[in-house]
Design an enzyme around this catalytic site. Structure first.
Site, PDB file in Angstrom:
ATOM      1  N   GLN A  83       0.837  -1.197   0.000  1.00 61.48           N
ATOM      2  CA  GLN A  83       0.000   0.000   0.000  1.00 61.48           C
ATOM      3  C   GLN A  83       0.877   1.255   0.000  1.00 61.48           C
ATOM      4  O   GLN A  83       1.760   1.368  -0.834  1.00 61.48           O
ATOM      5  CB  GLN A  83      -0.990  -0.056   1.155  1.00 61.48           C
ATOM      6  CG  GLN A  83      -2.022  -1.180   1.008  1.00 61.48           C
ATOM      7  CD  GLN A  83      -2.955  -0.997  -0.177  1.00 61.48           C
ATOM      8  OE1 GLN A  83      -3.697  -0.043  -0.254  1.00 61.48           O
ATOM      9  NE2 GLN A  83      -2.904  -1.925  -1.111  1.00 61.48           N
ATOM     10  N   CYS A  84       0.684   2.182   0.902  1.00 55.24           N
ATOM     11  CA  CYS A  84       1.425   3.454   0.893  1.00 55.24           C
ATOM     12  C   CYS A  84       2.937   3.240   0.954  1.00 55.24           C
ATOM     13  O   CYS A  84       3.699   4.064   0.466  1.00 55.24           O
ATOM     14  CB  CYS A  84       0.996   4.338   2.066  1.00 55.24           C
ATOM     15  SG  CYS A  84      -0.783   4.498   2.251  1.00 55.24           S
ATOM     16  N   SER A  85       3.366   2.161   1.571  1.00 53.95           N
ATOM     17  CA  SER A  85       4.798   1.886   1.753  1.00 53.95           C
ATOM     18  C   SER A  85       5.414   1.095   0.601  1.00 53.95           C
ATOM     19  O   SER A  85       6.571   0.679   0.691  1.00 53.95           O
ATOM     20  CB  SER A  85       5.019   1.112   3.058  1.00 53.95           C
ATOM     21  OG  SER A  85       4.545   1.828   4.173  1.00 53.95           O
ATOM     22  N   ILE A 363       7.493   6.483   5.973  1.00 52.13           N
ATOM     23  CA  ILE A 363       6.142   6.443   5.441  1.00 52.13           C
ATOM     24  C   ILE A 363       5.284   5.494   6.266  1.00 52.13           C
ATOM     25  O   ILE A 363       5.736   4.421   6.657  1.00 52.13           O
ATOM     26  CB  ILE A 363       6.184   6.024   3.944  1.00 52.13           C
ATOM     27  CG1 ILE A 363       4.857   6.279   3.248  1.00 52.13           C
ATOM     28  CG2 ILE A 363       6.639   4.623   3.774  1.00 52.13           C
ATOM     29  CD1 ILE A 363       4.990   6.275   1.723  1.00 52.13           C
TER      30      ILE A 363
END
Length: 380
Positions: A83-85, A363
């Site tokens: 995901q975001c990472s 993050i």
């Protein structure tokens, strides 16, 4: 163990959902970026390509990107979904592969198109999903929660837990745009941004962001909450990749790196409070490196929510002038699978301008996962 260096990297402009890249497949956007990177750094051989992607069409999108870029079919390429990472973990894995001696040259980063995010569905007539979740766009991140607003709700929980005020959030919402606007006007990121498909700017930076505007924005989670479109990142498209190399490669090819990667770190936290993982990842990273926050010249946190900034400021008020000095994702945006590459590029530029030695990027990812990377500037 081999030393691992960053030759450099590039990113696209960051487009808004349904903006300049609304009809561009993420693998096409990234393929064009990849071709320019290969040309810029005169890369004759590539050992592997690793790309992050969070909301794409599925499959090994990085392999598809590499083939569309004209990379030899003999070069392996694979995709990470954290995901975001995702892009941050792509760089982490590339670091480990070079450090262990398996590879000498890896391109790592990520790509995203929120504009083309598909609607997904479970098998028809599956009785387990009769509650309205048979079709979805946002994946489930915790067994205790299944909501399209999971990330917003997680940020709101942190606001309540830490008793964060609207004034604190507003300060960083404004500050992010002020810093990003200044960086844009001074062309501070120009040499790491590649215009593609007619793009001319990062579309999320609001030239007229003001307190008056912030006060008018509706509450996204209803009464007695604080999350708005001003203190949470927008939805975006974009791509960013970094070139990582061994010391052996540098010597054989006469290349000069921008920085050395010293340490990486991943951490798991409560998935219902995912914004907390950004700072916790840095805490663990610096402990493993035997460094303190004061030793770091520049911090680059992915600013998915202003709450992340507030937590940093509360813990280290004397270091805010080292934090996201070019602005953050509240202004630029957050193309999920690419954001780890974007913040790494911004960190490299921040260290260049401040002449700093150590830099950290971090993050927070969906599901309560945090990733952080420590680098050391090598180029004068």
């Amino acid at each position: 163990m081999e030393n691992v260096y960053i030759l450099g990297g590039m990113r696209s402009h960051i487009g808004l959902k349904n903006g300049i890249f609304k009809n561009v497949q993420p693998e096409d956007l990234a393929a064009d970026l990849l071709k320019e990177l290969i040309k810029k750094y005169q890369l004759d051989t590539i050992d592997q390509i690793i790309g992050g992607n969070a909301v794409g069409t599925g499959g090994n999108i990085t392999r598809l990107m590499a083939l569309k870029a004209g990379i030899s079919e003999e070069v392996p390429a694979f995709t990470i979904d954290m995901q975001c990472s995702s892009a941050c973990m792509s760089i982490d894995v590339a670091f480990a592969k070079i450090q262990s001696g398996q590879c000498d040259l890896i391109i790592a980063g990520g790509m995203e198109s929120s504009s083309l995010q598909p609607l997904r569905s479970y098998v028809k007539n599956d009785s387990r999903y009769s509650d309205g979740h048979a079709q979805y766009m946002v994946a489930q991140f915790s067994p205790n929660e299944n909501s399209d607003l999971a990330m917003l709700e997680g940020a709101q929980r942190v606001i309540q837990k830490e008793k964060i005020t609207k004034a604190e959030l507003d300060f960083w919402s404004l500050e992010s745009h002020i810093r990003a606007k200044a960086a844009k006007n001074q062309n501070q990121l120009a040499d790491v941004i590649l215009p593609l498909y007619g793009s001319t700017k990062d579309e999320g930076i609001r030239e007229r962001m003001s307190q008056k505007l912030l006060d008018r924005l509706p509450l996204l989670l209803g009464e007695n909450t604080l999350i708005t479109a001003g203190n949470s990142c927008l939805i975006n498209d974009g791509a960013a990749f970094i070139v990582l190399a061994s010391e052996k490669f540098l010597k054989q090819n006469g290349q000069t790196p921008l920085a050395q990667i010293l340490h990486t770190c991943s951490i798991g936290t409560n998935p219902l409070y995912s914004p907390l993982s950004a700072m916790k990842a840095v805490d663990k990273l610096l402990t493993s490196a035997n460094l303190k926050y004061d030793d770091i010249a520049n911090f680059e946190f992915n600013e998915a929510f202003a709450v992340i900034d507030v937590l940093f400021e509360r813990a280290y008020p004397k270091l805010v002038d080292r934090y996201n000095i070019l602005g953050g994702a509240l202004a630029y945006g957050h193309p999920y699978g690419a954001s780890g590459g974007i913040i790494m590029l911004h960190l490299l530029k921040a260290l260049e301008y401040t002449k700093g030695l150590y830099g950290v990027c971090s993050i927070a990812g969906a599901g309560g996962l945090g990733s952080a990377i420590l680098i050391k500037r090598t180029k004068a």
